[in-house]
Design a protein around this motif. Structure first.
Motif, PDB file in Angstrom:
ATOM      1  N   ALA A  11       3.250   4.283  -8.228  1.00 63.49           N
ATOM      2  CA  ALA A  11       3.246   5.538  -9.455  1.00 63.49           C
ATOM      3  C   ALA A  11       2.968   4.906 -10.828  1.00 63.49           C
ATOM      4  O   ALA A  11       3.773   4.221 -11.218  1.00 63.49           O
ATOM      5  N   GLY A  12       1.774   5.469 -11.424  1.00 64.20           N
ATOM      6  CA  GLY A  12       1.646   5.030 -12.883  1.00 64.20           C
ATOM      7  C   GLY A  12       1.477   3.192 -12.863  1.00 64.20           C
ATOM      8  O   GLY A  12       1.871   2.894 -13.887  1.00 64.20           O
ATOM      9  N   GLY A  13       1.199   2.775 -11.799  1.00 63.61           N
ATOM     10  CA  GLY A  13       0.887   1.272 -11.904  1.00 63.61           C
ATOM     11  C   GLY A  13       2.149   0.606 -11.409  1.00 63.61           C
ATOM     12  O   GLY A  13       2.174  -0.621 -11.300  1.00 63.61           O
ATOM     13  N   ASP A  14       3.268   1.211 -11.364  1.00 63.93           N
ATOM     14  CA  ASP A  14       4.669   0.495 -10.906  1.00 63.93           C
ATOM     15  C   ASP A  14       4.678   0.798  -9.077  1.00 63.93           C
ATOM     16  O   ASP A  14       4.087   1.758  -8.553  1.00 63.93           O
ATOM     17  N   VAL A  15       5.258  -0.204  -8.675  1.00 63.59           N
ATOM     18  CA  VAL A  15       5.659  -0.197  -7.395  1.00 63.59           C
ATOM     19  C   VAL A  15       7.104  -0.036  -6.888  1.00 63.59           C
ATOM     20  O   VAL A  15       8.104  -0.648  -7.727  1.00 63.59           O
ATOM     21  N   TYR A  16       7.490   0.972  -6.255  1.00 55.29           N
ATOM     22  CA  TYR A  16       8.718   1.227  -5.858  1.00 55.29           C
ATOM     23  C   TYR A  16       8.801   1.036  -4.424  1.00 55.29           C
ATOM     24  O   TYR A  16       8.001   1.356  -3.490  1.00 55.29           O
TER      25      TYR A  16
ATOM     26  N   SER B 135       0.858  -1.184   0.054  1.00 57.42           N
ATOM     27  CA  SER B 135      -0.159   0.009   0.278  1.00 57.42           C
ATOM     28  C   SER B 135       0.835   1.294  -0.117  1.00 57.42           C
ATOM     29  O   SER B 135       1.707   1.409   0.911  1.00 57.42           O
ATOM     30  N   SER B 136       0.662   2.186  -0.926  1.00 59.20           N
ATOM     31  CA  SER B 136       1.357   3.450  -1.042  1.00 59.20           C
ATOM     32  C   SER B 136       1.513   3.973   0.382  1.00 59.20           C
ATOM     33  O   SER B 136       0.336   4.209   0.987  1.00 59.20           O
ATOM     34  N   GLY B 137       2.834   4.545   0.795  1.00 66.12           N
ATOM     35  CA  GLY B 137       2.876   5.114   2.078  1.00 66.12           C
ATOM     36  C   GLY B 137       3.435   4.208   3.211  1.00 66.12           C
ATOM     37  O   GLY B 137       3.957   4.892   4.105  1.00 66.12           O
ATOM     38  N   SER B 138       3.016   3.004   3.041  1.00 70.08           N
ATOM     39  CA  SER B 138       3.490   2.027   4.095  1.00 70.08           C
ATOM     40  C   SER B 138       5.008   1.880   4.231  1.00 70.08           C
ATOM     41  O   SER B 138       5.677   2.384   3.129  1.00 70.08           O
TER      42      SER B 138
END
Length: 252
Positions: free
Chosen positions: A190-195, A164-167
């Motif tokens: 971002a844009g479907g990519d996970v970093y 989850s974004s931000g975790s």
């Protein structure tokens, strides 16, 4: 079970952990002299419940103290036993440092003062663990060197940890079979990519892109929460942080 075996095992753990008998006794909730009495033979036949209380501070199993096992590694609780615990006392924490690979085993953890670790109240059956920041790679979001991170961990190999974004993820990358890097990184989608990225207060963030969003748990020998990051390269999400604790310097 003989007194000499118990005394020898206790002394071995005291030496390994660089602890003294009185401190261990108090940490276990026993009288100050109780461990010393065992070592000197005054308590010739220590009770089993006394030995159980010592397993935490001595970081070993009951079977080790009684001589039934040579490996001091603590017994692993079943999921049912673990679910009955509201808090735990931890005396070691995984060391988190971006770009630093440490030798497997004791090199990956640091001994700390006895610390109460609280479970996740919204998911009380989830296993938790403790890590400590050894750098300022997340200083840009207020997590500093020395801060302790309590994280939900997949100890039992049956939890898919969500991205989850931000975790904040606890990430492990291995260098062969000899060393591993443990780091804390923020999840960014971002844009479907996970970093998985650092957030330093100074300098540029360092991001790892997950090539495959699918957990690689369908092949022999792979674990849950393993992800592909490049040709032949994988990483493991060991857990997700649920709490950050800052230990202030003792003013006395």
């Amino acid at each position: 079970m003989t007194r000499s075996t118990v005394a020898d095992r206790i002394q071995a753990r005291l030496d390994a952990l660089n602890k003294n008998p009185s401190a261990v006794a108090l940490e276990a909730g026993l009288s100050r002299s109780s461990v010393l009495d065992i070592l000197k033979g005054k308590a010739a036949h220590p009770r089993v419940d006394t030995l159980k209380k010592l397993t935490g501070p001595l970081q070993c199993s009951l079977a080790y103290l009684t001589g039934d096992r040579d490996d001091p590694k603590p017994d692993r609780l079943s999921r049912e036993e673990y679910a009955l615990l509201d808090t735990e006392i931890r005396t070691s924490a995984i060391v988190l440092a971006t770009g630093i690979y440490r030798e497997r085993g004791s090199g990956l953890e640091r001994t700390i003062s006895p610390t109460i670790v609280y479970r996740n109240p919204s998911h009380p059956k989830q296993a938790v663990s403790l890590a400590i920041m050894d750098d300022d790679s997340l200083a840009g979001i207020g997590i500093l060197e020395g801060d302790q991170l309590t994280f939900v961990a997949d100890h039992f190999g049956d939890i898919d940890l969500p991205l989850s974004s931000g975790s904040i993820a606890i990430v492990r990358r291995d260098l062969g079979t000899e060393a591993s890097e443990y780091s804390a990184r923020q999840i960014e989608i971002a844009g479907g990519d996970v970093y998985l990225t650092t957030r330093p207060a100074v300098g540029e963030p360092k991001a790892i892109k997950i090539w495959s969003h699918e957990i690689l748990d369908d092949e022999p020998g792979t674990l849950r929460n393993n992800y592909l990051t490049g040709p032949g390269n994988t990483l493991t999400i060991e857990g997700l942080a649920i709490r950050v604790t800052r230990i202030l310097r003792d003013p006395f």
